[in-house]
Design an enzyme around this catalytic site. Structure first.
Site, short mmCIF file in Angstrom:
data_model
loop_
_atom_site.label_atom_id
_atom_site.label_comp_id
_atom_site.label_asym_id
_atom_site.label_seq_id
_atom_site.Cartn_x
_atom_site.Cartn_y
_atom_site.Cartn_z
N ALA A 124 -76.06 -56.19 63.65
CA ALA A 124 -76.33 -54.78 63.86
C ALA A 124 -75.01 -54.04 63.64
CB ALA A 124 -76.86 -54.55 65.27
N GLY A 173 -77.70 -59.61 64.73
CA GLY A 173 -78.97 -59.09 64.24
C GLY A 173 -79.38 -59.69 62.91
N GLU A 220 -80.96 -62.94 63.74
CA GLU A 220 -82.25 -62.59 64.35
C GLU A 220 -83.26 -62.19 63.27
OE1 GLU A 220 -80.10 -59.89 67.01
OE2 GLU A 220 -81.20 -60.77 68.66
N1 DAK Z 1 -71.16 -53.74 61.87
C1 DAK Z 1 -70.47 -52.78 61.21
N2 DAK Z 1 -69.60 -53.03 60.22
C2 DAK Z 1 -69.42 -54.33 59.89
C3 DAK Z 1 -70.10 -55.39 60.52
C4 DAK Z 1 -71.02 -55.06 61.56
N3 DAK Z 1 -71.76 -55.97 62.20
N4 DAK Z 1 -69.69 -56.55 59.97
C5 DAK Z 1 -68.79 -56.22 59.02
N5 DAK Z 1 -68.63 -54.89 58.97
C6 DAK Z 1 -67.75 -54.13 58.09
C7 DAK Z 1 -66.30 -54.26 58.50
O1 DAK Z 1 -65.98 -53.39 59.55
C8 DAK Z 1 -65.59 -53.91 57.20
O2 DAK Z 1 -65.62 -52.51 57.04
P1 DAK Z 1 -64.27 -51.68 56.70
O3 DAK Z 1 -63.30 -52.04 57.78
O4 DAK Z 1 -63.86 -52.19 55.35
O5 DAK Z 1 -64.70 -50.24 56.70
C9 DAK Z 1 -66.52 -54.50 56.14
O6 DAK Z 1 -67.80 -54.66 56.78
C10 DAK Z 1 -66.08 -55.85 55.64
O7 DAK Z 1 -65.89 -56.67 56.78
P2 DAK Z 1 -64.54 -57.53 57.01
O8 DAK Z 1 -63.37 -56.86 56.39
O9 DAK Z 1 -64.49 -57.84 58.45
O10 DAK Z 1 -64.90 -58.84 56.16
P3 DAK Z 1 -64.37 -60.32 56.39
O11 DAK Z 1 -64.85 -61.09 55.21
O12 DAK Z 1 -62.90 -60.33 56.71
O13 DAK Z 1 -65.11 -60.83 57.71
C11 DAK Z 1 -67.08 -61.18 59.12
C12 DAK Z 1 -66.50 -61.03 57.68
C13 DAK Z 1 -68.59 -61.23 59.03
C14 DAK Z 1 -66.54 -62.50 59.73
C15 DAK Z 1 -66.57 -59.99 59.99
O14 DAK Z 1 -66.85 -58.76 59.29
C16 DAK Z 1 -67.26 -59.92 61.33
O15 DAK Z 1 -66.90 -60.66 62.26
N6 DAK Z 1 -68.24 -59.01 61.47
C17 DAK Z 1 -68.93 -58.81 62.70
C18 DAK Z 1 -69.92 -59.91 62.91
C19 DAK Z 1 -70.67 -59.77 64.24
O16 DAK Z 1 -70.03 -59.75 65.32
N7 DAK Z 1 -71.99 -59.62 64.14
C20 DAK Z 1 -72.77 -59.42 65.33
C21 DAK Z 1 -72.88 -57.96 65.56
S1 DAK Z 1 -73.62 -57.63 67.13
C22 DAK Z 1 -79.04 -54.66 70.87
C23 DAK Z 1 -79.58 -54.65 69.63
C24 DAK Z 1 -79.05 -55.46 68.69
C25 DAK Z 1 -77.97 -56.24 68.97
C26 DAK Z 1 -77.45 -56.26 70.25
C27 DAK Z 1 -77.99 -55.48 71.21
N8 DAK Z 1 -79.52 -53.78 71.90
C28 DAK Z 1 -79.76 -52.44 71.46
C29 DAK Z 1 -79.51 -54.19 73.25
C30 DAK Z 1 -77.35 -56.99 67.93
C31 DAK Z 1 -76.00 -57.10 67.98
C32 DAK Z 1 -75.27 -57.60 66.83
O17 DAK Z 1 -75.77 -57.92 65.81
#
Ligand code: DAK
Length: 258
Positions: A64, A109, A112
């Site tokens: 997300a 997400g 999921e």
């Molecule tokens: N959201 C927003 N932007 C994201 C993103 C994300 N999940 N993942 C990557 N990006 C963006 C980065 O910020 C970056 O943007 P700029 O800084 O260039 O503007 C761009 O995509 C490229 O990412 P990286 O530079 O980080 O790329 P790398 O290859 O170095 O790293 C990575 C790739 C996938 C390892 C890293 O980007 C990363 O760790 N991303 C986050 C992964 C993550 O934590 N995913 C889980 C998100 S939490 C809920 C509803 C839903 C959810 C929870 C609660 N409720 C309403 C209760 C769900 C939650 C989630 O999904």
């Protein structure tokens, strides 16, 4: 269709591509709306027999949108989770099989979303997990529920508690992925599976999906009763008559989905 979600339909196979590569296809409101629009459109097209869901670029979906979520109040978080869950359920309940072509990161997400699909084929570059605990939240789009149903409670809790991200080979061992293939073979393999499914009797395939989805979480007796009901309904279809007559005539069946 939304700018970030593309839908193509060819030869009975729908391909839905999430394309917001600048954010690794992170799910924001526009993508959720695009997914809803795509699956509603697929539901209106009687030619479709199977769907492939994938991401453009190096990610399937990296989660997300953290930047959008960072500003949520609890009320907005609940609305976002309910909206996401409604759309994910629409995909899970879509009557024909949905294959996730997991081309890269499937995190939070994104994992999921892949789990709402019936089959997950991964590129050997795929990485999957539920890293929400790193962000101070828990999965909000069904991760605690579907991960445990797919790989069992113990393996799911391990990934959910630690936020560990696994590679394709470990995902295959855990049962998250059905197959792992080379990146360049991913869409071809998914098309191959979709084409096999599309060649079968569509109402029978839909019945199988419903029987498994609705019948396997409760008591066996309930699942068997549902299977018997759906089996009996198949005998009211032209495809049952065609399929069995084709066997007797020693010729390929021509299914109409009726
Ligand atoms: N959201 C927003 N932007 C994201 C993103 C994300 N999940 N993942 C990557 N990006 C963006 C980065 O910020 C970056 O943007 P700029 O800084 O260039 O503007 C761009 O995509 C490229 O990412 P990286 O530079 O980080 O790329 P790398 O290859 O170095 O790293 C990575 C790739 C996938 C390892 C890293 O980007 C990363 O760790 N991303 C986050 C992964 C993550 O934590 N995913 C889980 C998100 S939490 C809920 C509803 C839903 C959810 C929870 C609660 N409720 C309403 C209760 C769900 C939650 C989630 O999904």
């Amino acid at each position: 269709m939304s700018d970030h979600v593309k839908l193509d339909i060819h030869d009975g196979i729908g391909i839905v591509t999430i394309d917001r590569q600048e954010a690794l296809n992170a799910l924001d409101d526009a993508i959720l709306a695009g997914l809803e629009e795509a699956f509603l459109a697929l539901g209106r097209d009687p030619s479709v027999r199977a769907v492939i869901l994938t991401g453009a670029g190096k990610a399937f979906v990296a989660g997300a949108d953290i930047k959008a979520m960072a500003r949520f109040t609890p009320v907005e978080a609940k609305a976002f989770a309910q909206r996401g869950q409604r759309i994910f359920t629409l995909i899970e309940d879509y009557p024909h099989p949905v294959i996730a072509a997991v081309n890269g990161y499937a995190l939070g997400g994104g994992c999921e979303l892949a789990m709402t699909c019936d089959i997950r084929i991964a590129s050997d570059r795929a990485k999957a997990g539920q890293p929400e605990v790193n962000l101070g939240v828990l999965p909000g789009f069904g991760g605690t529920q579907r991960l445990a149903r797919i790989m069992g409670r113990s393996a799911a809790k391990h990934l959910l508690f630690t936020g560990e991200v696994v590679g394709a080979a470990r995902g295959l061992e855990l049962g998250l992925f059905n197959e792992v293939v080379a990146p360049e073979a991913l869409m071809g393999r998914c098309m191959e599976i979709a084409a096999v499914i599309a060649s079968k009797a569509p109402l029978a395939v839909s019945g199988v999906k419903r029987a498994v989805n609705e019948g396997t979480d409760g008591p066996l007796a309930h699942g068997l009763a549902l299977e018997a009901e759906l089996f009996s309904r198949a005998f009211a279809t032209l495809d049952q008559k065609e399929g069995m007559q084709a066997f007797i005539d020693k010729r390929p069946a021509r299914f109409l989905g009726q």
